[in-house]
Design an enzyme around this catalytic site. Sequence first.
Site, PDB file in Angstrom:
ATOM      1  N   CYS A   1      34.926  27.877  46.084  1.00 31.19           N
ATOM      2  CA  CYS A   1      33.593  28.486  45.958  1.00 31.19           C
ATOM      3  C   CYS A   1      33.428  29.077  44.560  1.00 31.19           C
ATOM      4  O   CYS A   1      34.392  29.520  43.939  1.00 31.19           O
ATOM      5  CB  CYS A   1      33.438  29.588  47.016  1.00 31.19           C
ATOM      6  SG  CYS A   1      31.854  30.444  46.956  1.00 31.19           S
TER       7      CYS A   1
ATOM      8  N   SER B   1      32.117  31.895  43.770  1.00 30.72           N
ATOM      9  CA  SER B   1      32.363  33.343  43.698  1.00 30.72           C
ATOM     10  C   SER B   1      33.739  33.645  43.099  1.00 30.72           C
ATOM     11  O   SER B   1      33.888  34.595  42.327  1.00 30.72           O
ATOM     12  CB  SER B   1      32.260  33.985  45.081  1.00 30.72           C
ATOM     13  OG  SER B   1      30.963  33.814  45.588  1.00 30.72           O
TER      14      SER B   1
ATOM     15  N   HIS C   1      33.575  33.281  39.399  1.00 26.49           N
ATOM     16  CA  HIS C   1      32.970  34.432  38.710  1.00 26.49           C
ATOM     17  C   HIS C   1      34.057  35.457  38.333  1.00 26.49           C
ATOM     18  O   HIS C   1      34.021  36.036  37.256  1.00 26.49           O
ATOM     19  CB  HIS C   1      31.929  35.119  39.599  1.00 26.49           C
ATOM     20  CG  HIS C   1      30.689  34.292  39.862  1.00 26.49           C
ATOM     21  ND1 HIS C   1      30.063  33.551  38.905  1.00 26.49           N
ATOM     22  CD2 HIS C   1      29.956  34.131  40.995  1.00 26.49           C
ATOM     23  CE1 HIS C   1      28.985  32.951  39.433  1.00 26.49           C
ATOM     24  NE2 HIS C   1      28.914  33.289  40.704  1.00 26.49           N
TER      25      HIS C   1
ATOM     26  N   HIS D   1      38.223  33.214  49.483  1.00 24.47           N
ATOM     27  CA  HIS D   1      37.528  34.017  50.500  1.00 24.47           C
ATOM     28  C   HIS D   1      36.842  33.127  51.530  1.00 24.47           C
ATOM     29  O   HIS D   1      36.081  33.605  52.343  1.00 24.47           O
ATOM     30  CB  HIS D   1      36.481  34.914  49.823  1.00 24.47           C
ATOM     31  CG  HIS D   1      35.432  34.084  49.143  1.00 24.47           C
ATOM     32  ND1 HIS D   1      35.650  33.480  47.934  1.00 24.47           N
ATOM     33  CD2 HIS D   1      34.204  33.710  49.534  1.00 24.47           C
ATOM     34  CE1 HIS D   1      34.590  32.776  47.611  1.00 24.47           C
ATOM     35  NE2 HIS D   1      33.688  32.888  48.568  1.00 24.47           N
TER      36      HIS D   1
ATOM     37  N   CYS E   1      32.307  30.789  54.352  1.00 27.62           N
ATOM     38  CA  CYS E   1      31.420  31.248  53.274  1.00 27.62           C
ATOM     39  C   CYS E   1      30.188  30.381  53.136  1.00 27.62           C
ATOM     40  O   CYS E   1      29.113  30.768  53.561  1.00 27.62           O
ATOM     41  CB  CYS E   1      32.125  31.403  51.922  1.00 27.62           C
ATOM     42  SG  CYS E   1      30.958  31.900  50.627  1.00 27.62           S
TER      43      CYS E   1
HETATM   44  N1  APR Z   1      19.625  25.285  37.279  1.00 28.37           N
HETATM   45  C1  APR Z   1      19.819  24.712  38.486  1.00 28.37           C
HETATM   46  N2  APR Z   1      21.050  24.443  38.981  1.00 28.37           N
HETATM   47  C2  APR Z   1      22.106  24.730  38.216  1.00 28.37           C
HETATM   48  C3  APR Z   1      21.973  25.335  36.940  1.00 28.37           C
HETATM   49  C4  APR Z   1      20.663  25.608  36.478  1.00 28.37           C
HETATM   50  N3  APR Z   1      20.450  26.176  35.284  1.00 28.37           N
HETATM   51  N4  APR Z   1      23.215  25.506  36.439  1.00 28.37           N
HETATM   52  C5  APR Z   1      24.090  25.024  37.348  1.00 28.37           C
HETATM   53  N5  APR Z   1      23.421  24.560  38.434  1.00 28.37           N
HETATM   54  C6  APR Z   1      23.960  23.955  39.647  1.00 28.37           C
HETATM   55  C7  APR Z   1      25.289  23.244  39.499  1.00 28.37           C
HETATM   56  O1  APR Z   1      25.125  21.950  38.948  1.00 28.37           O
HETATM   57  C8  APR Z   1      25.794  23.215  40.946  1.00 28.37           C
HETATM   58  O2  APR Z   1      25.341  22.069  41.632  1.00 28.37           O
HETATM   59  O3  APR Z   1      24.216  24.962  40.619  1.00 28.37           O
HETATM   60  C9  APR Z   1      25.159  24.455  41.555  1.00 28.37           C
HETATM   61  C10 APR Z   1      26.170  25.571  41.874  1.00 28.37           C
HETATM   62  O4  APR Z   1      27.003  25.089  42.872  1.00 28.37           O
HETATM   63  P1  APR Z   1      28.559  25.529  43.004  1.00 28.37           P
HETATM   64  O5  APR Z   1      29.202  25.540  41.673  1.00 28.37           O
HETATM   65  O6  APR Z   1      29.134  24.689  44.104  1.00 28.37           O
HETATM   66  O7  APR Z   1      28.447  27.048  43.472  1.00 28.37           O
HETATM   67  P2  APR Z   1      28.397  27.656  44.966  1.00 28.37           P
HETATM   68  O8  APR Z   1      29.784  27.793  45.454  1.00 28.37           O
HETATM   69  O9  APR Z   1      27.403  26.879  45.732  1.00 28.37           O
HETATM   70  O10 APR Z   1      27.858  29.123  44.683  1.00 28.37           O
HETATM   71  C11 APR Z   1      26.535  29.358  44.208  1.00 28.37           C
HETATM   72  O11 APR Z   1      26.251  31.431  45.343  1.00 28.37           O
HETATM   73  O12 APR Z   1      27.638  32.718  46.675  1.00 28.37           O
HETATM   74  C12 APR Z   1      27.135  32.524  45.382  1.00 28.37           C
HETATM   75  O13 APR Z   1      28.926  33.311  43.957  1.00 28.37           O
HETATM   76  C13 APR Z   1      28.220  32.180  44.391  1.00 28.37           C
HETATM   77  O14 APR Z   1      26.833  32.599  42.488  1.00 28.37           O
HETATM   78  C14 APR Z   1      27.400  31.573  43.295  1.00 28.37           C
HETATM   79  C15 APR Z   1      26.315  30.838  44.056  1.00 28.37           C
HETATM   80 ZN    ZN Z   2      31.903  31.948  48.660  1.00 32.10          ZN
END
Ligand code: APR
Ligand code: ZN
Length: 364
Positions: free
Chosen positions: A38, A40, A43, A59, A164
Amino acid sequence: MKAAVLYEPGKALRLEEVELDPPKEHEVRVRIAAAGICRSDLHFMKGEAKITLPAVLGHEGAAVVEQVGAGVTTVKAGDHVILSFVPNCGRCYFCTMGRTNLCDTHAATGANLFDGTTRLHKNSQRIYHMGKVACFAQEAVVPESGCIPIPKDFPMAQAALIGCCVTTGVGAAMFSAQVQPGSAVAVVGCGGVGLNVIQGARLLSASKIIAVDINDASLEFAMRFGATHMVNSKAQDPVAKIRELTGGLGADYTFEVFGSAETVEVAFNSCRKGGTVVVVGLAPLSQRAAIDPVALVRFEKTLKGSYYGSSRPSLDMLRMVDLYKGGKLNLDDLVTRHYKLDDINKAYDDLERGAPGRGVITSF
Ligand code: APR
Ligand code: ZN
């Protein structure tokens, strides 16, 4: 036992042997079966969010109970469980009002267990437990209230995701926004969590679900989960495109599911008058989104945050289990990559590169 430890932001996780003490009262020792990759955790690795270090991250997990501490009555050795990263005390103001995802006792004890100490250490050095879960490891000691028992025939990788991204994403649509049938939804960020906002909106019979991402492969993938339209926000202005796709109005509900000031602004600006903007992603600590306060008033937008999908984890995760069993949630196609714990740094490189779907560690 082996664990992936974060010592310093910006550095790779270190795979090493650490000690795990036996469970104390109302704690449970578990063997991890699956752990999701994930954002998070990323980060924390990048220093965009703060956790006391060194810490074992992870998590989003599912596990088998090995040993229970004194006073544990709700699980026993051999049980399969989903792990909750907001275990709750049951007594604070928020637990009492039924908002268990906001438990104050959990927040106050952070990456310690509820008694303010850790079970993880290396010689005399304390090691902290992310979300009181710390599942990037072979085993963990977690609070009893963080163990949600599930049927033994439930697949463990899918169970981990309920810990999650599924509950966070589906919950954002179902509990935070309460998406109404026939409405238009836009989802900014279509990774593990965003895909679940999309399938949550589909489950609630939204008529239009606009997927927004910077990655074409992730957008294509989102169509499998119920997206009806794709917007690549690198190639097009997402606010203008969402307006165009909604007859000039903007979407009824917009969701920010990446974690940045810029994407919060996209979600806010592409929501129609009287609509609801739900922020799910965790933006880096120093960032501030520019929200036009006059637009907030004159356009009567509702801006709300959603943590753990505004769920009551121990109740609502079992609903996700049932929705999957009833064929209403697609968790099988969400799992696109399997990793060994030893390859966790590669797993995070893949996440950063924007590989579609969710990676899961299934070999420890
Ligand atoms: N605009 C739109 N989408 C974007 C951008 C942007 N500027 N930058 C990145 N992305 C996309 C990525 O290409 C990816 O598909 O956002 C998506 C993020 O997905 P993951 O990396 O899988 O993240 P995820 O685990 O889904 O978490 C997303 O939710 O719980 C919170 O901490 C977590 O902040 C995080 C968010
Ligand atoms: Zn998570």
